[in-house]
Write an enzyme that holds these catalytic residues in place. Sequence first.
Site, PDB file in Angstrom:
ATOM      1  N   HIS A  22      -0.978   8.298  10.244  1.00 36.81           N
ATOM      2  CA  HIS A  22      -2.278   8.175   9.544  1.00 36.81           C
ATOM      3  C   HIS A  22      -3.442   8.460  10.503  1.00 36.81           C
ATOM      4  O   HIS A  22      -4.502   7.854  10.397  1.00 36.81           O
ATOM      5  CB  HIS A  22      -2.459   6.783   8.929  1.00 36.81           C
ATOM      6  CG  HIS A  22      -1.481   6.462   7.841  1.00 36.81           C
ATOM      7  ND1 HIS A  22      -1.749   6.646   6.507  1.00 36.81           N
ATOM      8  CD2 HIS A  22      -0.212   5.953   7.895  1.00 36.81           C
ATOM      9  CE1 HIS A  22      -0.706   6.264   5.782  1.00 36.81           C
ATOM     10  NE2 HIS A  22       0.248   5.845   6.600  1.00 36.81           N
TER      11      HIS A  22
ATOM     12  N   ASN B 246      -0.910   2.897   0.035  1.00 36.76           N
ATOM     13  CA  ASN B 246      -0.860   4.353  -0.078  1.00 36.76           C
ATOM     14  C   ASN B 246      -1.235   4.772  -1.493  1.00 36.76           C
ATOM     15  O   ASN B 246      -1.396   3.921  -2.370  1.00 36.76           O
ATOM     16  CB  ASN B 246       0.561   4.854   0.219  1.00 36.76           C
ATOM     17  CG  ASN B 246       0.869   4.899   1.713  1.00 36.76           C
ATOM     18  OD1 ASN B 246      -0.034   4.979   2.552  1.00 36.76           O
ATOM     19  ND2 ASN B 246       2.141   4.846   2.055  1.00 36.76           N
TER      20      ASN B 246
HETATM   21 FE1  HDD Z   1       1.925   2.044   8.114  1.00 34.10          FE
HETATM   22  C1  HDD Z   1      -0.899   2.892   9.755  1.00 34.10           C
HETATM   23  C2  HDD Z   1       0.337   2.472   5.087  1.00 34.10           C
HETATM   24  C3  HDD Z   1       4.880   1.424   6.440  1.00 34.10           C
HETATM   25  C4  HDD Z   1       3.429   1.346  11.046  1.00 34.10           C
HETATM   26  N1  HDD Z   1       0.087   2.593   7.531  1.00 34.10           N
HETATM   27  C5  HDD Z   1      -0.956   2.898   8.361  1.00 34.10           C
HETATM   28  C6  HDD Z   1      -2.111   3.228   7.592  1.00 34.10           C
HETATM   29  C7  HDD Z   1      -1.759   3.116   6.278  1.00 34.10           C
HETATM   30  C8  HDD Z   1      -0.374   2.707   6.241  1.00 34.10           C
HETATM   31  C9  HDD Z   1      -2.640   3.376   5.068  1.00 34.10           C
HETATM   32  C10 HDD Z   1      -3.456   3.653   8.142  1.00 34.10           C
HETATM   33  C11 HDD Z   1      -4.414   2.508   8.169  1.00 34.10           C
HETATM   34  C12 HDD Z   1      -5.760   2.992   8.631  1.00 34.10           C
HETATM   35  O1  HDD Z   1      -6.396   3.724   7.860  1.00 34.10           O
HETATM   36  O2  HDD Z   1      -6.136   2.653   9.750  1.00 34.10           O
HETATM   37  N2  HDD Z   1       2.510   2.039   6.161  1.00 34.10           N
HETATM   38  C13 HDD Z   1       1.680   2.123   5.074  1.00 34.10           C
HETATM   39  C14 HDD Z   1       2.418   1.804   3.879  1.00 34.10           C
HETATM   40  C15 HDD Z   1       3.688   1.520   4.253  1.00 34.10           C
HETATM   41  C16 HDD Z   1       3.748   1.647   5.692  1.00 34.10           C
HETATM   42  C17 HDD Z   1       1.829   1.780   2.475  1.00 34.10           C
HETATM   43  C18 HDD Z   1       4.863   1.103   3.433  1.00 34.10           C
HETATM   44  C19 HDD Z   1       4.758   0.467   2.307  1.00 34.10           C
HETATM   45  N3  HDD Z   1       3.817   1.517   8.649  1.00 34.10           N
HETATM   46  C20 HDD Z   1       4.871   1.260   7.810  1.00 34.10           C
HETATM   47  C21 HDD Z   1       5.988   0.774   8.580  1.00 34.10           C
HETATM   48  C22 HDD Z   1       5.581   0.733   9.889  1.00 34.10           C
HETATM   49  C23 HDD Z   1       4.215   1.212   9.906  1.00 34.10           C
HETATM   50  C24 HDD Z   1       7.328   0.377   7.997  1.00 34.10           C
HETATM   51  C25 HDD Z   1       6.317   0.306  11.135  1.00 34.10           C
HETATM   52  C26 HDD Z   1       7.366  -0.422  11.174  1.00 34.10           C
HETATM   53  N4  HDD Z   1       1.396   2.181  10.063  1.00 34.10           N
HETATM   54  C27 HDD Z   1       2.166   1.808  11.096  1.00 34.10           C
HETATM   55  C28 HDD Z   1       1.465   1.888  12.424  1.00 34.10           C
HETATM   56  C29 HDD Z   1       0.018   2.290  11.996  1.00 34.10           C
HETATM   57  C30 HDD Z   1       0.169   2.497  10.505  1.00 34.10           C
HETATM   58  C31 HDD Z   1       2.130   2.777  13.428  1.00 34.10           C
HETATM   59  C32 HDD Z   1      -0.624   3.446  12.735  1.00 34.10           C
HETATM   60  C33 HDD Z   1      -1.984   2.975  13.132  1.00 34.10           C
HETATM   61  C34 HDD Z   1      -2.025   1.578  12.777  1.00 34.10           C
HETATM   62  O3  HDD Z   1      -0.846   1.208  12.213  1.00 34.10           O
HETATM   63  O4  HDD Z   1      -2.954   0.821  12.975  1.00 34.10           O
HETATM   64  O5  HDD Z   1       1.513   0.673  13.059  1.00 34.10           O
END
Ligand code: HDD
Length: 731
Positions: free
Chosen positions: A109, A182
């Site tokens: 993202h 999402n």
């Molecule tokens: Fe995630 C960012 C949505 C599963 C690990 N995620 C991130 C963002 C969104 C989502 C919208 C951006 C937020 C922003 O605008 O700053 N992610 C989801 C949704 C998921 C999901 C709807 C499942 C239902 N994500 C998910 C899993 C993991 C992550 C299973 C790790 C185990 N997501 C991350 C992250 C991020 C992230 C790597 C990247 C930057 C942040 O978190 O702050 O930790």
Amino acid sequence: MAGLRSFLVLFASLGALSAAQCPYGHTSARSESETLEKREAPPPTGEHFIDQFVVNDTNVYLTSDVGGPMEDQNSLVAGDRGPTLLEDFIFRQKITHFDHERVPERAVHARGAGAHGVFESYGDFSNITAASFLSKAGKKTPTFTRFSTVAGSRGSADTARDVHGFATRFYTDEGNFDLVGNNIPVFFIQDAILFPDLIHSVKPQQDREIPQAATAHDSAWDFFSQQPSCLHTLFWAMAGHGIVRSFRHMDGFGVHTYRFVTDDGKTKLVKFHWKTLIGKASVVWEEAQALAGKNADFHRQDLWEAIESGHGPEWEFGVQIMEEDDALKFGFDLMDPTKIVPEELVPVTKLGKMTLNRNPTNYFAETEQVMFQPGHIVRGVDFSEDPLLQGRIFSYLDTQLNRNGGPNFEQLPINRPVVPIHNNNRDGAGQMLVHANNAPYSPNTLNNGSPKQATQAEGRGFFTAPNRSVSGKLQRAVRSTFEKDYWSQPRLIFNSLVEQEQQFLINAIRFETSHIKSATVKTNVVKQLNKISNKIAKQVAEALGMTAPAPDSQFYHDKVTKGISTLGTPLLKLAGLNIGVLTSTKSIDAATVSTLKSAFKADGVNVKVVGESLANGIDLTYSAADATDFDAIVVAAGSSKLFDDPITQASSLYPAGRPNTIVLDAYRYGKPIAFVGNAKAAQQSIQIPSGPGVYSDLKGRFVSNSTYGGMNNRTREKRDAQAEDNSVDLA
Ligand code: HDD
């Protein structure tokens, strides 16, 4: 001109705290009883809470980082031709700061755009949740929302085909609640431990870092076809939801099942929904690809301009409410994030409305530094046992420590809550507060036991739902209650699309899989698709030059559900859409241009008039304009000569054939096109057939002779019935 507006109706059917109120309470001493009381949200109007941090550089002298006025245009050098001196603190400070301007982009993202907004509760929902932002009709809570794509890096194109992030922070009067969702209601995998595998497979190939922001490559489809839990999310992404017209035109979902908890501890299972009040819309793949080159900031710009023009996007916020005992009632486990609960089974209860109404003042400070976490929840909301959610609660904090180099990022202006913070967390890099309490531990007597522990019964503390309990042996295995059927729901999605969308989806899979080199991966993909639909498998196999498999019908069914189709759902509003009027500078005057624009203004539609030069109030030249700039095109009277013969009639002011290209591209991208007055001749000369979405001039009036490209039959009937009343007099 009133008739002109009615063209739009037809088109629609187509488809703050002041300094004394510092959030940390360090400028004004608050009494204990004040901080323990339930607090009101900051005023929704007037000063925004972020304003206290905004730096105003008007009419001031430049200073160093430590405050002394100075000049910084020349470095300090020895003599006329000598080297720069180490002593030059001004040089060192400026360059050092520049060298450290970037922080690591988000691991996923990374590409996104954000905006402030306000949430207004529709009522008192204390019967289902103790969440204070839902406690009163009309109660307003400030929000910040960031939309994103998933796979691409920070500089990638907005219109890459991808799942879109929809993350909203509610700055409630009881702390920050983040809903990190999402635009697709399900996720690829059921267990967070698989997230690195999923992301490694969709990110660019490791050796050459190609392709950027795209799943059209071997490793992505290798993973998708080996991990069939991906198929459901993939089907949403391959339909229009992966290539949305704008962030405004998409719904949002919390994805996981969460819990609502009342003050007395009663719980419900809930799934969160955001429903766009503009209506869902997507672009076609050809246009998404063109946009990726022509305007990589298409979505970012759209959001910005919609808010600046006073037509900030709106969503209704709602929940599907289910009983704790219903967790296994729908034929799958509600803790499984790869499944939707069809709205026919559990309708969405609307709780409020969010309007985005303020663009960021500084992209980095706000949009880049906002740190959403699924772990940011408030009294009245609780987690569920969904293993994907459980893992996310860890991952976001962890990745944000990496991005910020320490634990104090929650103190950044965009992250700090609008209520005071009192706890015993101390020190660390970038600590911005001066803690006066000399007894930073609990229990203590030296500070009269303060900060006190807030519990369910006292101080309106957060509490974990008392009904939650677990038992059983430790295990490392897919949960036995998780349905092993990964194919019925993707089929439900496919069945629920209109015919043209079904073909778009198949075409999308054909496009993606044609880039696969491995024969094994191609075979595995077709096998998986065949479990969903033999029609899809056959069409994809045909494009890949493979033999079509025999039907594998175990999961085939004819059920449909609502809320899936984009093309089959009429737009609800036109605000922020763009109409291009193609004309000739020679045949139009400034007064007509201005009348044209004001005729559309009430609906929030922007008219851009295109001509050979910028004289007479024209907005865009044919050289600069592109079909991707518009949602609909009117080829106006007086322009027909520009279309007659691209070579001989072309003006020296634009490349040969440019007006024709704009109209032809608009046609290919499925946009409504109207030919007005003598422009009918232009329709003939560039050979655009009459048909869906092409309007021609009859007796000086527009009459729809069909529908917006991609409209379905149900809405087409309704629209054709309206056509007589929606005549337009443009000539
Ligand atoms: Fe995630 C960012 C949505 C599963 C690990 N995620 C991130 C963002 C969104 C989502 C919208 C951006 C937020 C922003 O605008 O700053 N992610 C989801 C949704 C998921 C999901 C709807 C499942 C239902 N994500 C998910 C899993 C993991 C992550 C299973 C790790 C185990 N997501 C991350 C992250 C991020 C992230 C790597 C990247 C930057 C942040 O978190 O702050 O930790």
